[in-house]
Design a protein around this motif. Structure first.
Motif, short mmCIF file in Angstrom:
data_model
loop_
_atom_site.label_atom_id
_atom_site.label_comp_id
_atom_site.label_asym_id
_atom_site.label_seq_id
_atom_site.Cartn_x
_atom_site.Cartn_y
_atom_site.Cartn_z
N MET A 236 -12.49 24.90 -0.69
CA MET A 236 -13.38 23.88 -0.15
C MET A 236 -13.37 23.93 1.37
O MET A 236 -12.34 23.73 2.00
CB MET A 236 -12.93 22.50 -0.65
N PHE A 237 -14.52 24.20 1.95
CA PHE A 237 -14.68 24.26 3.40
C PHE A 237 -14.75 22.83 3.93
O PHE A 237 -15.50 22.00 3.41
CB PHE A 237 -15.96 25.02 3.73
N VAL A 238 -13.97 22.53 4.97
CA VAL A 238 -13.92 21.16 5.51
C VAL A 238 -14.22 21.19 7.01
O VAL A 238 -13.56 21.90 7.77
CB VAL A 238 -12.55 20.51 5.28
N LYS A 239 -15.21 20.39 7.40
CA LYS A 239 -15.55 20.21 8.82
C LYS A 239 -15.26 18.78 9.22
O LYS A 239 -15.66 17.84 8.52
CB LYS A 239 -17.02 20.53 9.08
N VAL A 240 -14.55 18.62 10.32
CA VAL A 240 -14.29 17.29 10.88
C VAL A 240 -15.10 17.19 12.16
O VAL A 240 -14.92 17.98 13.09
CB VAL A 240 -12.79 17.08 11.16
N CYS A 241 -16.00 16.22 12.21
CA CYS A 241 -16.97 16.16 13.30
C CYS A 241 -16.76 14.93 14.17
O CYS A 241 -16.04 13.99 13.81
CB CYS A 241 -18.39 16.16 12.71
N GLY A 242 -17.40 14.95 15.33
CA GLY A 242 -17.34 13.82 16.24
C GLY A 242 -16.05 13.72 17.02
O GLY A 242 -15.64 12.62 17.42
N LEU A 243 -15.40 14.85 17.26
CA LEU A 243 -14.14 14.84 18.01
C LEU A 243 -14.43 14.68 19.51
O LEU A 243 -15.35 15.29 20.04
CB LEU A 243 -13.36 16.13 17.75
N ARG A 244 -13.59 13.89 20.18
CA ARG A 244 -13.86 13.59 21.59
C ARG A 244 -12.68 13.85 22.52
O ARG A 244 -12.86 13.87 23.74
CB ARG A 244 -14.27 12.12 21.73
N THR A 245 -11.49 14.01 21.97
CA THR A 245 -10.31 14.15 22.81
C THR A 245 -9.51 15.39 22.40
O THR A 245 -9.63 15.86 21.27
CB THR A 245 -9.38 12.92 22.70
N PRO A 246 -8.66 15.88 23.31
CA PRO A 246 -7.78 16.99 22.93
C PRO A 246 -6.92 16.65 21.71
O PRO A 246 -6.70 17.49 20.84
CB PRO A 246 -6.93 17.21 24.18
N GLY A 247 -6.44 15.41 21.63
CA GLY A 247 -5.63 15.00 20.50
C GLY A 247 -6.39 15.04 19.19
O GLY A 247 -5.84 15.40 18.15
N ASP A 248 -7.69 14.69 19.24
CA ASP A 248 -8.53 14.78 18.05
C ASP A 248 -8.61 16.22 17.56
O ASP A 248 -8.49 16.49 16.36
CB ASP A 248 -9.95 14.30 18.35
N VAL A 249 -8.84 17.13 18.48
CA VAL A 249 -8.95 18.55 18.12
C VAL A 249 -7.64 19.04 17.50
O VAL A 249 -7.63 19.67 16.44
CB VAL A 249 -9.31 19.41 19.35
N ASP A 250 -6.54 18.72 18.15
CA ASP A 250 -5.24 19.16 17.65
C ASP A 250 -4.96 18.60 16.26
O ASP A 250 -4.42 19.29 15.39
CB ASP A 250 -4.14 18.74 18.62
N ALA A 251 -5.33 17.34 16.03
CA ALA A 251 -5.08 16.72 14.74
C ALA A 251 -5.91 17.38 13.64
O ALA A 251 -5.40 17.61 12.53
CB ALA A 251 -5.39 15.22 14.81
N ALA A 252 -7.17 17.65 13.92
CA ALA A 252 -8.03 18.29 12.92
C ALA A 252 -7.55 19.70 12.59
O ALA A 252 -7.52 20.11 11.43
CB ALA A 252 -9.47 18.31 13.40
N VAL A 253 -7.16 20.44 13.61
CA VAL A 253 -6.65 21.79 13.40
C VAL A 253 -5.35 21.74 12.59
O VAL A 253 -5.16 22.50 11.64
CB VAL A 253 -6.44 22.50 14.75
N ALA A 254 -4.44 20.85 12.96
CA ALA A 254 -3.17 20.73 12.26
C ALA A 254 -3.36 20.33 10.80
O ALA A 254 -2.59 20.73 9.93
CB ALA A 254 -2.26 19.73 12.97
N ALA A 255 -4.40 19.54 10.54
CA ALA A 255 -4.68 19.11 9.17
C ALA A 255 -5.24 20.22 8.31
O ALA A 255 -5.26 20.11 7.08
CB ALA A 255 -5.65 17.93 9.19
N GLY A 256 -5.72 21.30 8.95
CA GLY A 256 -6.25 22.43 8.20
C GLY A 256 -7.76 22.50 8.13
O GLY A 256 -8.30 23.19 7.26
N ALA A 257 -8.46 21.79 9.02
CA ALA A 257 -9.92 21.85 9.03
C ALA A 257 -10.40 23.28 9.28
O ALA A 257 -9.80 24.02 10.06
CB ALA A 257 -10.48 20.92 10.09
#
Length: 200
Positions: A1-22
């Motif tokens: 299942m391909f997962v996209k997390v959208c609407g990221l605004r901060t470096p922490g948001d990016v890091d969290a989405a990447v760490a979660a496996g997006a």
């Protein structure tokens, strides 16, 4: 299942989405949105995205050729043209060295053929993008074939059921992983990705 997390605004948001496996992370360039990212900040956010994760710039009213240039200049992989963009707009954007995705809703465009305008992927959203509004995706007949993402009203509690019922190629989330409009909740990002991936 391909997962996209959208609407990221901060470096922490990016890091969290990447760490979660997006598989993909999205950055919205649309000033009326609470998730808007200024073009001056876009490059630094894209630079945090590692190889193997797609970086997606999402626009809704920016001219397609201009949006493509901004996307390429920022080093992002994908331009997602959301809404009433035409075949000519996609042709203009395709001149840039980027990949194109098309985002629409049944209210805006009933033709859900993936690749209709030369796009790699189709994202099917609720009529009011970014609202978190749910819509009856089960009513799709026929459902798109190929690479398409289901969006609109998904959150950690609903995504597994939606995937089982609709069987999209992937899912996209934005407001469903927020603590307030435009503010990402990193634990909800993690829970969403895990729930989407748990569906067999």
């Amino acid at each position: 299942m391909f997962v996209k997390v959208c609407g990221l605004r901060t470096p922490g948001d990016v890091d969290a989405a990447v760490a979660a496996g997006a598989d993909a992370v999205g950055f919205v360039m649309y000033p009326p949105s609470p998730r808007h990212v200024d073009p001056a900040d876009l490059g630094a956010l894209v630079a945090r995205v590692p190889d193997g994760v797609r970086s997606v710039v999402v626009v809704a009213d920016l001219p397609a050729d201009r949006a493509a240039a901004v996307t390429a200049d920022a080093g992002a992989d994908v331009l997602q043209l959301h809404g009433r963009y035409t075949r000519d707009d996609f042709t203009a954007a395709a001149r840039a060295p980027i990949t194109l995705w098309r985002a629409t809703s049944l209210a805006h465009d009933p033709d859900l053929t993936v690749g209709l305008y030369g796009e790699e992927m189709l994202l099917l959203d609720s009529p009011v993008a970014g609202s978190g509004e749910r819509w009856d995706a089960e009513a799709l007949d026929p459902r798109p074939a190929g690479r398409w993402l289901l969006a609109g009203g998904l959150d950690p509690d609903t995504v597994a059921t939606a995937v089982r019922r609709v069987r999209p190629w992937g899912v996209d989330v934005s407001s469903g992983v927020e603590s307030s409009r435009g503010v990402k909740d990193h634990s909800r990002i993690r829970d969403f990705v895990a729930a989407a991936r748990a569906v067999g």
